[in-house]
Write a protein that holds these residues in place. Sequence first.
Motif, PDB file in Angstrom:
ATOM      1  N   SER A   1       0.770  -1.210  -0.033  1.00  0.00           N
ATOM      2  CA  SER A   1      -0.076  -0.040   0.011  1.00  0.00           C
ATOM      3  C   SER A   1       0.892   1.340  -0.113  1.00  0.00           C
ATOM      4  O   SER A   1       0.163   2.452  -0.333  1.00  0.00           O
ATOM      5  N   ARG A   2       2.091   1.338   0.492  1.00  0.00           N
ATOM      6  CA  ARG A   2       2.885   2.326   0.476  1.00  0.00           C
ATOM      7  C   ARG A   2       4.499   1.930   0.301  1.00  0.00           C
ATOM      8  O   ARG A   2       4.976   1.123   1.179  1.00  0.00           O
ATOM      9  N   HIS A   3       5.334   2.528  -0.406  1.00  0.00           N
ATOM     10  CA  HIS A   3       6.815   2.416  -0.372  1.00  0.00           C
ATOM     11  C   HIS A   3       7.336   3.495   0.589  1.00  0.00           C
ATOM     12  O   HIS A   3       7.274   4.574  -0.077  1.00  0.00           O
ATOM     13  N   VAL A   4       7.875   3.043   1.619  1.00  0.00           N
ATOM     14  CA  VAL A   4       8.482   3.957   2.364  1.00  0.00           C
ATOM     15  C   VAL A   4       9.899   4.198   2.205  1.00  0.00           C
ATOM     16  O   VAL A   4      10.297   5.333   1.848  1.00  0.00           O
ATOM     17  N   THR A   5      10.647   3.205   2.041  1.00  0.00           N
ATOM     18  CA  THR A   5      12.348   3.356   1.504  1.00  0.00           C
ATOM     19  C   THR A   5      12.272   2.245   0.422  1.00  0.00           C
ATOM     20  O   THR A   5      11.090   1.637   0.056  1.00  0.00           O
ATOM     21  N   TYR A   6      13.370   1.905  -0.174  1.00  0.00           N
ATOM     22  CA  TYR A   6      13.632   0.864  -0.841  1.00  0.00           C
ATOM     23  C   TYR A   6      13.315  -0.539  -0.278  1.00  0.00           C
ATOM     24  O   TYR A   6      12.971  -1.678  -0.975  1.00  0.00           O
TER      25      TYR A   6
END
Length: 83
Positions: free
Chosen positions: A16-21
């Motif tokens: 649902s969400r890419h925070v970091t790699y």
Amino acid sequence: MKHLHCKFFGHNYRVSRHVTYHVKEYTCTTCKKQLTTHSTGHLVELTPKFKEINDVLQRIHKKKNRIRLITKTPHKNLLLFSH
């Protein structure tokens, strides 16, 4: 009824969400349960504490990448090697 589906067949998690790699947030498409990646790489339930940690991580990650993009031109005294 949604929870019965997850109990019998398991959760169907989507990013649902890419925070970091490496850090992402996941949500089950049927019961809306949310998970995130812990510092050890395992999935843990997304609590308000982890939500706040992910917000700070994402802000630092975006700022770091923005600086990296601005300083893309190398220093003129450096040796550059290309493949």
